[in-house]
Structure formats: structure tokens, C-alpha cells
Design a protein around this motif. Structure first.
Motif, PDB file in Angstrom:
ATOM      1  N   ILE A 143     -13.973  -9.062 -16.049  1.00 39.09           N
ATOM      2  CA  ILE A 143     -13.421  -9.439 -14.746  1.00 39.09           C
ATOM      3  C   ILE A 143     -13.469 -10.950 -14.552  1.00 39.09           C
ATOM      4  O   ILE A 143     -12.477 -11.581 -14.146  1.00 39.09           O
ATOM      5  CB  ILE A 143     -14.177  -8.710 -13.617  1.00 39.09           C
ATOM      6  CG1 ILE A 143     -13.843  -7.210 -13.648  1.00 39.09           C
ATOM      7  CG2 ILE A 143     -13.815  -9.298 -12.252  1.00 39.09           C
ATOM      8  CD1 ILE A 143     -14.633  -6.380 -12.651  1.00 39.09           C
TER       9      ILE A 143
ATOM     10  N   LEU B  84     -10.890 -12.775 -16.762  1.00 40.90           N
ATOM     11  CA  LEU B  84      -9.538 -12.641 -16.230  1.00 40.90           C
ATOM     12  C   LEU B  84      -9.323 -13.590 -15.050  1.00 40.90           C
ATOM     13  O   LEU B  84      -8.319 -14.300 -14.972  1.00 40.90           O
ATOM     14  CB  LEU B  84      -9.302 -11.195 -15.788  1.00 40.90           C
ATOM     15  CG  LEU B  84      -9.211 -10.153 -16.904  1.00 40.90           C
ATOM     16  CD1 LEU B  84      -9.317  -8.751 -16.317  1.00 40.90           C
ATOM     17  CD2 LEU B  84      -7.908 -10.296 -17.697  1.00 40.90           C
ATOM     18  N   ARG B  85     -10.289 -13.605 -14.150  1.00 40.94           N
ATOM     19  CA  ARG B  85     -10.161 -14.444 -12.958  1.00 40.94           C
ATOM     20  C   ARG B  85     -10.072 -15.921 -13.328  1.00 40.94           C
ATOM     21  O   ARG B  85      -9.209 -16.650 -12.819  1.00 40.94           O
ATOM     22  CB  ARG B  85     -11.346 -14.197 -12.019  1.00 40.94           C
ATOM     23  CG  ARG B  85     -11.257 -14.969 -10.710  1.00 40.94           C
ATOM     24  CD  ARG B  85     -12.466 -14.717  -9.836  1.00 40.94           C
ATOM     25  NE  ARG B  85     -12.484 -13.356  -9.314  1.00 40.94           N
ATOM     26  CZ  ARG B  85     -13.389 -12.439  -9.627  1.00 40.94           C
ATOM     27  NH1 ARG B  85     -14.359 -12.737 -10.483  1.00 40.94           N
ATOM     28  NH2 ARG B  85     -13.345 -11.246  -9.101  1.00 40.94           N
TER      29      ARG B  85
ATOM     30  N   GLU C 190      -4.534 -12.783 -11.300  1.00 40.55           N
ATOM     31  CA  GLU C 190      -4.826 -12.392  -9.918  1.00 40.55           C
ATOM     32  C   GLU C 190      -5.388 -10.975  -9.884  1.00 40.55           C
ATOM     33  O   GLU C 190      -4.752 -10.028 -10.350  1.00 40.55           O
ATOM     34  CB  GLU C 190      -3.563 -12.464  -9.066  1.00 40.55           C
ATOM     35  CG  GLU C 190      -3.819 -12.182  -7.592  1.00 40.55           C
ATOM     36  CD  GLU C 190      -2.577 -12.367  -6.728  1.00 40.55           C
ATOM     37  OE1 GLU C 190      -2.647 -12.047  -5.526  1.00 40.55           O
ATOM     38  OE2 GLU C 190      -1.550 -12.829  -7.265  1.00 40.55           O
ATOM     39  N   LEU C 191      -6.582 -10.838  -9.339  1.00 40.78           N
ATOM     40  CA  LEU C 191      -7.248  -9.543  -9.252  1.00 40.78           C
ATOM     41  C   LEU C 191      -7.148  -8.995  -7.835  1.00 40.78           C
ATOM     42  O   LEU C 191      -6.989  -9.743  -6.869  1.00 40.78           O
ATOM     43  CB  LEU C 191      -8.712  -9.678  -9.672  1.00 40.78           C
ATOM     44  CG  LEU C 191      -8.959 -10.232 -11.076  1.00 40.78           C
ATOM     45  CD1 LEU C 191     -10.452 -10.345 -11.346  1.00 40.78           C
ATOM     46  CD2 LEU C 191      -8.293  -9.369 -12.137  1.00 40.78           C
ATOM     47  N   HIS C 192      -7.268  -7.691  -7.733  1.00 43.15           N
ATOM     48  CA  HIS C 192      -7.188  -7.043  -6.429  1.00 43.15           C
ATOM     49  C   HIS C 192      -8.470  -7.317  -5.646  1.00 43.15           C
ATOM     50  O   HIS C 192      -9.570  -7.280  -6.209  1.00 43.15           O
ATOM     51  CB  HIS C 192      -6.997  -5.534  -6.619  1.00 43.15           C
ATOM     52  CG  HIS C 192      -6.663  -4.810  -5.370  1.00 43.15           C
ATOM     53  ND1 HIS C 192      -7.640  -4.324  -4.515  1.00 43.15           N
ATOM     54  CD2 HIS C 192      -5.466  -4.472  -4.822  1.00 43.15           C
ATOM     55  CE1 HIS C 192      -7.045  -3.724  -3.498  1.00 43.15           C
ATOM     56  NE2 HIS C 192      -5.741  -3.790  -3.652  1.00 43.15           N
TER      57      HIS C 192
ATOM     58  N   GLU D 276     -10.540  -4.998  -7.978  1.00 43.23           N
ATOM     59  CA  GLU D 276     -10.740  -5.955  -9.075  1.00 43.23           C
ATOM     60  C   GLU D 276      -9.648  -5.805 -10.145  1.00 43.23           C
ATOM     61  O   GLU D 276      -8.482  -5.959  -9.857  1.00 43.23           O
ATOM     62  CB  GLU D 276     -12.142  -5.794  -9.673  1.00 43.23           C
ATOM     63  CG  GLU D 276     -13.281  -6.113  -8.696  1.00 43.23           C
ATOM     64  CD  GLU D 276     -13.496  -7.596  -8.464  1.00 43.23           C
ATOM     65  OE1 GLU D 276     -12.735  -8.423  -9.033  1.00 43.23           O
ATOM     66  OE2 GLU D 276     -14.416  -7.944  -7.691  1.00 43.23           O
ATOM     67  N   ASN D 277     -10.015  -5.437 -11.373  1.00 40.06           N
ATOM     68  CA  ASN D 277      -9.056  -5.414 -12.482  1.00 40.06           C
ATOM     69  C   ASN D 277      -8.364  -4.073 -12.685  1.00 40.06           C
ATOM     70  O   ASN D 277      -7.521  -3.939 -13.569  1.00 40.06           O
ATOM     71  CB  ASN D 277      -9.738  -5.832 -13.789  1.00 40.06           C
ATOM     72  CG  ASN D 277     -10.907  -4.943 -14.158  1.00 40.06           C
ATOM     73  OD1 ASN D 277     -11.502  -4.302 -13.294  1.00 40.06           O
ATOM     74  ND2 ASN D 277     -11.267  -4.903 -15.417  1.00 40.06           N
TER      75      ASN D 277
ATOM     76  N   LEU E 295      -4.445  -3.719 -12.758  1.00 44.48           N
ATOM     77  CA  LEU E 295      -3.702  -4.454 -13.779  1.00 44.48           C
ATOM     78  C   LEU E 295      -3.004  -3.516 -14.760  1.00 44.48           C
ATOM     79  O   LEU E 295      -1.993  -3.885 -15.359  1.00 44.48           O
ATOM     80  CB  LEU E 295      -4.640  -5.391 -14.550  1.00 44.48           C
ATOM     81  CG  LEU E 295      -5.246  -6.549 -13.762  1.00 44.48           C
ATOM     82  CD1 LEU E 295      -6.158  -7.386 -14.666  1.00 44.48           C
ATOM     83  CD2 LEU E 295      -4.169  -7.432 -13.148  1.00 44.48           C
TER      84      LEU E 295
ATOM     85  N   GLY F 235      -0.261  -7.614 -16.140  1.00 45.62           N
ATOM     86  CA  GLY F 235      -1.669  -7.245 -16.092  1.00 45.62           C
ATOM     87  C   GLY F 235      -2.117  -6.551 -17.355  1.00 45.62           C
ATOM     88  O   GLY F 235      -3.187  -6.834 -17.892  1.00 45.62           O
TER      89      GLY F 235
ATOM     90  N   PRO G 201     -11.450  -0.313 -17.190  1.00 48.14           N
ATOM     91  CA  PRO G 201     -11.368  -1.210 -16.029  1.00 48.14           C
ATOM     92  C   PRO G 201     -11.454  -0.446 -14.709  1.00 48.14           C
ATOM     93  O   PRO G 201     -10.574  -0.545 -13.849  1.00 48.14           O
ATOM     94  CB  PRO G 201     -10.000  -1.881 -16.221  1.00 48.14           C
ATOM     95  CG  PRO G 201      -9.183  -0.869 -16.934  1.00 48.14           C
ATOM     96  CD  PRO G 201     -10.143  -0.155 -17.856  1.00 48.14           C
TER      97      PRO G 201
END
Length: 312
Positions: A24, A27-28, A33-35, A39-40, A43, A49, A76
Motif C-alpha cells: 500500500i 503504491l501511494r 491514487e488509493l481509495h 485502500e488498494n 485497483l 490499477g 489486496p
């Protein structure tokens, strides 16, 4: 229901089993862009994603299989619990879709796919660094059981509840996981004094969960999101230390309250991190080694290289 003992067999056959580094956070920091709630997890529903996830996971797998080492991946789904999914109009069955992403990726490795074990990942309901927000045992069982069941039916090899800051919620999660028939791991966050964030000792936590969980106790326990120096093995009872099977370590030796206030990525000396991790493996028999906050493929690569030097 999958009742094979793939993870136990893997640990019996290998002195070192690699686990992924930070997902996580990587990726950030990579601009993905994560929720805000899931979070991931989401994607996997869109091409960009999926591409970002695939690149990251393949980097970990390529390192491991390139050195003929097994590797554990985690779906994820750390935040894909029923409540958070419902907030986005999704059912708990979304967990199977997220798991399917990794299962499909594994197929690309052909004959080497047997080096890759995939675990269904779960997290606590609330903040992983605020134990006072944890659920009690009964609440935790009811809250987490649907996700445990969904992941168990998705085709993964094992289940894992990770970044757990308190004993009561971990116990309820273990009781939910135990009913699936799959092998599972309970992984705690500890502070620099070697205690779970609610103040419970690892001795007490491991013994309590082993004693109160049925029909199947955890295959073993892990620590994640904590620097390797945080573990105090000499202070643990040998029978409980023997139940500690893995460690996903932060790159920094700062405690969690310090990391929360840090404005930049914190990381200690890489070689010192590797020495601490290899000590866990060679001195204390902790088979599974991977990375958490602040770690990248570079940490895994150096860990492998130093392990190979030490064992050949």
C-alpha cells in the motif's frame, strides 16, 4: 473448501520463505491514487490499477523465484471488510474478485508457480495503531467472519489477519478464521518494548489465542509493521517464541507514534536492517521474512543476497 496444508509444507521444506515488501505504501508513494476507505482493493477493477499492482507484485515474485526461493503474497483485501465494501455498494464477495487477480498472476509463472503461495489478507476494523478502537472478541468474530469465509472460498492457499494492535479483536478474528478449515496466521503490531500496542505481551497473546481458538488454532504467529529490533526474544518463553513463524519489518526503528508524525519516508541503514532480519531467522528460527513500511524490493534483494552468502 481448500484443506491442503501448503504453507506448513512450505515452511517444513525451506529455512527461508520470502514475503512481500510494502504494498500500500509503495503504491501511494508511486503516485497511485488509493481509495480513502478500501485502500488498494479497488485497483483490481480498473486497468491502470491492475497494471500498478501487477508491476509491484511481479517485482517481488521475480526476485524470489530468480533465487529459487518460495514467496508468500497477500491479496489486496486488507481493508475489504463487509462494512467498508457496503459503503461502496459492494458485497463481501468482492474479496474473491480481488483474490482472483493474484491467482491469475501466479498462473503466468508456469512451472515456477508452485513457488508462490497466496494468502487471503484481512485487517482489524478500525485504526491499526489505536488499540483502544479494537473490537471485543464476540464483536470481532461476527464482524470478520463473512470476510474470512469469502476469502477461504476464493482459492487462496492460506489466510492472514495482519497489523493487529490488540488481543481481543485478534482472538475474535482467529476464531472466525479457524472455522474456514484453511491454514491461517495471526500477525500483530508491536512497539519498541516488544509488546502489542494494547500492552499485552506476546507470550500472553500467543498462549491465549492457542488456548481459546477452535476447531483449529493458527498455524503460527507473525509480527508486521515493526522494526526487527522491536522483538525481545530473550524475554519470551521458548514455547511461545517457537510459535513465531514470520516477521514483516518496517525499514525504520522509529516507534509508531514517531512514524505517524514523520513528514518524509523514514528508513534506517539497509545493511543493519538485513542483519536484524537474518538474526531472527538464524538465531530464532523465524522462517518467513518480508518488509512493511519503508521497505521496497531493494530490501528483499539485499536480504536474499546476504542470506545466500551466509548459508553457502
Amino acid at each position: 473448501m481448500n484443506t491442503e496444508k501448503k504453507l506448513a509444507e512450505c515452511l517444513d521444506a525451506n529455512d527461508l520463505v520470502l514475503m512481500e515488501a510494502a504494498v500500500i505504501e509503495s503504491l501511494r508513494r508511486g503516485g497511485v491514487e488509493l481509495h480513502p476507505s478500501l485502500e488498494n482493493a479497488l485497483l483490481v477493477t480498473e486497468p491502470g490499477g491492475r497494471a500498478a499492482l501487477k508491476k509491484l507484485y511481479k517485482g517481488f515474485v521475480d526476485l524470489a523465484v530468480g533465487h529459487n526461493l518460495p514467496i508468500l503474497l497477500a491479496t489486496p483485501t486488507w481493508r475489504a471488510n463487509p462494512e467498508r465494501l457496503a459503503g461502496e455498494g459492494l458485497s463481501v464477495d468482492f474479496n474473491a474478485e480481488a483474490a482472483g487477480f493474484l491467482l491469475k498472476l501466479r498462473e503466468e509463472y508456469g512451472q515456477r508457480a508452485d513457488k508462490v503461495l497466496i494468502g487471503g489478507l484481512m485487517g482489524c476494523k478500525n485504526d491499526s495503531y489505536r488499540p483502544e478502537e479494537g473490537l471485543d472478541q464476540k464483536e470481532a468474530f461476527l464482524f470478520h467472519e463473512p470476510q474470512a469465509r469469502a476469502l477461504a472460498g476464493s482459492g487462496v492457499d492460506y489466510l492472514m489477519a495482519a497489523t493487529l494492535p490488540c488481543l481481543n479483536e485478534a482472538l475474535g478474528m482467529a476464531q472466525a478464521l479457524s472455522r474456514t478449515g484453511l491454514e491461517y496466521i495471526i500477525s500483530f503490531v508491536i512497539n519498541s518494548q516488544g509488546r502489542i500496542l494494547d500492552g499485552t505481551s506476546l507470550d500472553e497473546a500467543f498462549a491465549t489465542i492457542d488456548r481459546k481458538t477452535g476447531p483449529q488454532k493458527p498455524l503460527g504467529f507473525m509480527i508486521n509493521c515493526a522494526h526487527p529490533s522491536f522483538l525481545k526474544p530473550k524475554e519470551m518463553m521458548p514455547k511461545n517464541l517457537a510459535r513465531l513463524m514470520g516477521y514483516q519489518a518496517n525499514a525504520s526503528s522509529l516507534d509508531h507514534d514517531q512514524l505517524d508524525n514523520a513528514k518524509s519516508l523514514e528508513s534506517d541503514d539497509l545493511k543493519a536492517w538485513v542483519r536484524g532480519m537474518l538474526d531472527l531467522n538464524m538465531e530464532h528460527g523465524i522462517n518467513i521474512l518480508g518488509g512493511c513500511c519503508g521497505t521496497t524490493s531493494d530490501h528483499l534483494k539485499e536480504l536474499i543476497l546476504q542470506y545466500k552468502k551466509t548459508t553457502t
